[in-house]
Scaffold this motif. Structure first.
Motif, PDB file in Angstrom:
ATOM      1  N   MET A   1       0.813  -1.191   0.000  1.00  0.00           N
ATOM      2  CA  MET A   1       0.000   0.000   0.000  1.00  0.00           C
ATOM      3  C   MET A   1       0.859   1.259   0.000  1.00  0.00           C
ATOM      4  O   MET A   1       0.420   2.306  -0.424  1.00  0.00           O
ATOM      5  CB  MET A   1      -0.930   0.003   1.206  1.00  0.00           C
ATOM      6  CG  MET A   1      -1.762   1.234   1.182  1.00  0.00           C
ATOM      7  SD  MET A   1      -3.342   1.476   1.862  1.00  0.00           S
ATOM      8  CE  MET A   1      -3.929   0.299   2.835  1.00  0.00           C
ATOM      9  N   SER A   2       2.065   1.162   0.435  1.00  0.00           N
ATOM     10  CA  SER A   2       2.948   2.324   0.495  1.00  0.00           C
ATOM     11  C   SER A   2       3.159   2.930  -0.894  1.00  0.00           C
ATOM     12  O   SER A   2       3.159   4.145  -1.039  1.00  0.00           O
ATOM     13  CB  SER A   2       4.288   1.926   1.105  1.00  0.00           C
ATOM     14  OG  SER A   2       5.107   3.049   1.224  1.00  0.00           O
ATOM     15  N   GLY A   3       3.322   2.102  -1.888  1.00  0.00           N
ATOM     16  CA  GLY A   3       3.506   2.593  -3.258  1.00  0.00           C
ATOM     17  C   GLY A   3       2.284   3.347  -3.752  1.00  0.00           C
ATOM     18  O   GLY A   3       2.393   4.364  -4.440  1.00  0.00           O
ATOM     19  N   ASP A  43       2.458  17.044  -0.108  1.00  0.00           N
ATOM     20  CA  ASP A  43       3.776  17.086   0.531  1.00  0.00           C
ATOM     21  C   ASP A  43       3.752  16.353   1.873  1.00  0.00           C
ATOM     22  O   ASP A  43       4.669  15.607   2.201  1.00  0.00           O
ATOM     23  CB  ASP A  43       4.227  18.532   0.755  1.00  0.00           C
ATOM     24  CG  ASP A  43       4.556  19.265  -0.544  1.00  0.00           C
ATOM     25  OD1 ASP A  43       4.747  18.603  -1.586  1.00  0.00           O
ATOM     26  OD2 ASP A  43       4.620  20.513  -0.504  1.00  0.00           O
ATOM     27  N   ALA A  44       2.686  16.575   2.648  1.00  0.00           N
ATOM     28  CA  ALA A  44       2.556  15.927   3.951  1.00  0.00           C
ATOM     29  C   ALA A  44       2.432  14.413   3.801  1.00  0.00           C
ATOM     30  O   ALA A  44       3.049  13.644   4.549  1.00  0.00           O
ATOM     31  CB  ALA A  44       1.355  16.482   4.695  1.00  0.00           C
ATOM     32  N   ARG A  45       1.647  13.983   2.819  1.00  0.00           N
ATOM     33  CA  ARG A  45       1.479  12.544   2.590  1.00  0.00           C
ATOM     34  C   ARG A  45       2.819  11.915   2.191  1.00  0.00           C
ATOM     35  O   ARG A  45       3.181  10.842   2.657  1.00  0.00           O
ATOM     36  CB  ARG A  45       0.434  12.299   1.501  1.00  0.00           C
ATOM     37  CG  ARG A  45       0.104  10.832   1.300  1.00  0.00           C
ATOM     38  CD  ARG A  45      -0.863  10.607   0.158  1.00  0.00           C
ATOM     39  NE  ARG A  45      -2.087  11.370   0.249  1.00  0.00           N
ATOM     40  CZ  ARG A  45      -3.190  10.973   0.899  1.00  0.00           C
ATOM     41  NH1 ARG A  45      -3.198   9.828   1.520  1.00  0.00           N
ATOM     42  NH2 ARG A  45      -4.268  11.730   0.914  1.00  0.00           N
ATOM     43  N   GLU A  46       3.556  12.618   1.331  1.00  0.00           N
ATOM     44  CA  GLU A  46       4.857  12.105   0.895  1.00  0.00           C
ATOM     45  C   GLU A  46       5.827  12.010   2.073  1.00  0.00           C
ATOM     46  O   GLU A  46       6.534  11.014   2.222  1.00  0.00           O
ATOM     47  CB  GLU A  46       5.442  13.013  -0.187  1.00  0.00           C
ATOM     48  CG  GLU A  46       6.759  12.504  -0.731  1.00  0.00           C
ATOM     49  CD  GLU A  46       7.300  13.387  -1.831  1.00  0.00           C
ATOM     50  OE1 GLU A  46       7.770  12.821  -2.830  1.00  0.00           O
ATOM     51  OE2 GLU A  46       7.271  14.624  -1.688  1.00  0.00           O
ATOM     52  N   ALA A  47       5.844  13.013   2.928  1.00  0.00           N
ATOM     53  CA  ALA A  47       6.720  12.996   4.097  1.00  0.00           C
ATOM     54  C   ALA A  47       6.370  11.834   5.024  1.00  0.00           C
ATOM     55  O   ALA A  47       7.255  11.163   5.553  1.00  0.00           O
ATOM     56  CB  ALA A  47       6.613  14.319   4.844  1.00  0.00           C
ATOM     57  N   LYS A  48       5.080  11.588   5.191  1.00  0.00           N
ATOM     58  CA  LYS A  48       4.623  10.484   6.034  1.00  0.00           C
ATOM     59  C   LYS A  48       5.117   9.148   5.478  1.00  0.00           C
ATOM     60  O   LYS A  48       5.614   8.293   6.219  1.00  0.00           O
ATOM     61  CB  LYS A  48       3.099  10.497   6.109  1.00  0.00           C
ATOM     62  CG  LYS A  48       2.499   9.414   6.970  1.00  0.00           C
ATOM     63  CD  LYS A  48       0.989   9.546   6.994  1.00  0.00           C
ATOM     64  CE  LYS A  48       0.366   8.303   6.457  1.00  0.00           C
ATOM     65  NZ  LYS A  48      -1.081   8.337   6.355  1.00  0.00           N
ATOM     66  N   GLU A  49       5.010   8.981   4.172  1.00  0.00           N
ATOM     67  CA  GLU A  49       5.453   7.738   3.547  1.00  0.00           C
ATOM     68  C   GLU A  49       6.962   7.559   3.637  1.00  0.00           C
ATOM     69  O   GLU A  49       7.457   6.469   3.851  1.00  0.00           O
ATOM     70  CB  GLU A  49       4.988   7.667   2.094  1.00  0.00           C
ATOM     71  CG  GLU A  49       3.490   7.519   1.937  1.00  0.00           C
ATOM     72  CD  GLU A  49       2.916   6.307   2.670  1.00  0.00           C
ATOM     73  OE1 GLU A  49       3.492   5.202   2.573  1.00  0.00           O
ATOM     74  OE2 GLU A  49       1.893   6.477   3.365  1.00  0.00           O
ATOM     75  N   LYS A  50       7.701   8.652   3.490  1.00  0.00           N
ATOM     76  CA  LYS A  50       9.162   8.575   3.615  1.00  0.00           C
ATOM     77  C   LYS A  50       9.559   8.181   5.028  1.00  0.00           C
ATOM     78  O   LYS A  50      10.493   7.409   5.217  1.00  0.00           O
ATOM     79  CB  LYS A  50       9.810   9.905   3.226  1.00  0.00           C
ATOM     80  CG  LYS A  50       9.834  10.145   1.744  1.00  0.00           C
ATOM     81  CD  LYS A  50      10.538  11.435   1.393  1.00  0.00           C
ATOM     82  CE  LYS A  50      10.587  11.630  -0.112  1.00  0.00           C
ATOM     83  NZ  LYS A  50      11.275  12.868  -0.491  1.00  0.00           N
ATOM     84  N   VAL A  54      11.708   4.835   6.331  1.00  0.00           N
ATOM     85  CA  VAL A  54      12.897   4.894   7.177  1.00  0.00           C
ATOM     86  C   VAL A  54      12.789   3.860   8.309  1.00  0.00           C
ATOM     87  O   VAL A  54      13.750   3.154   8.594  1.00  0.00           O
ATOM     88  CB  VAL A  54      13.095   6.317   7.766  1.00  0.00           C
ATOM     89  CG1 VAL A  54      14.105   6.321   8.887  1.00  0.00           C
ATOM     90  CG2 VAL A  54      13.496   7.283   6.664  1.00  0.00           C
ATOM     91  N   PHE A  55      11.626   3.758   8.900  1.00  0.00           N
ATOM     92  CA  PHE A  55      11.456   2.843  10.013  1.00  0.00           C
ATOM     93  C   PHE A  55      11.287   1.394   9.577  1.00  0.00           C
ATOM     94  O   PHE A  55      11.511   0.485  10.366  1.00  0.00           O
ATOM     95  CB  PHE A  55      10.291   3.287  10.912  1.00  0.00           C
ATOM     96  CG  PHE A  55      10.616   4.499  11.713  1.00  0.00           C
ATOM     97  CD1 PHE A  55      11.525   4.428  12.761  1.00  0.00           C
ATOM     98  CD2 PHE A  55      10.066   5.728  11.407  1.00  0.00           C
ATOM     99  CE1 PHE A  55      11.856   5.559  13.496  1.00  0.00           C
ATOM    100  CE2 PHE A  55      10.381   6.853  12.130  1.00  0.00           C
ATOM    101  CZ  PHE A  55      11.280   6.771  13.176  1.00  0.00           C
ATOM    102  N   LYS A  56      10.913   1.161   8.330  1.00  0.00           N
ATOM    103  CA  LYS A  56      10.814  -0.200   7.797  1.00  0.00           C
ATOM    104  C   LYS A  56      12.193  -0.808   7.574  1.00  0.00           C
ATOM    105  O   LYS A  56      12.428  -1.953   7.845  1.00  0.00           O
ATOM    106  CB  LYS A  56      10.070  -0.209   6.459  1.00  0.00           C
ATOM    107  CG  LYS A  56       8.603  -0.287   6.562  1.00  0.00           C
ATOM    108  CD  LYS A  56       8.007  -0.425   5.171  1.00  0.00           C
ATOM    109  CE  LYS A  56       6.515  -0.416   5.180  1.00  0.00           C
ATOM    110  NZ  LYS A  56       5.968  -0.516   3.840  1.00  0.00           N
ATOM    111  N   GLY A  57      13.058   0.013   6.987  1.00  0.00           N
ATOM    112  CA  GLY A  57      14.344  -0.466   6.529  1.00  0.00           C
ATOM    113  C   GLY A  57      15.342  -0.536   7.603  1.00  0.00           C
ATOM    114  O   GLY A  57      16.122  -1.289   7.940  1.00  0.00           O
TER     115      GLY A  57
END
Length: 57
Positions: A1-3, A43-50, A54-57
């Motif tokens: 879903m992240s993509g 922009d906010a949605r993109e920042a949330k996904e980034k 970070v926490f996945k990897g």
């Protein structure tokens, strides 16, 4: 879903940027403001996904 969320963020950013530019072109402040708001939402949605990445990897 992240993509899917990343794609949605990019689409919101592009749509907002276009709307903002169109509002400026015709001198419509409301449309310009709506475009800025939409771009900010993307922009906010993109920042949330980034952050998620970070926490996945």
């Amino acid at each position: 879903m992240s993509g899917e969320q990343k794609a949605k963020a990019k689409m919101e950013q592009a749509k907002g940027k276009t709307k903002e530019a169109a509002g400026r072109a015709v001198g419509n402040e409301r449309m310009t403001a709506e475009g800025r708001a939409e771009k900010a939402k993307g922009d906010a949605r993109e920042a949330k996904e980034k952050t998620k990445d970070v926490f996945k990897g």
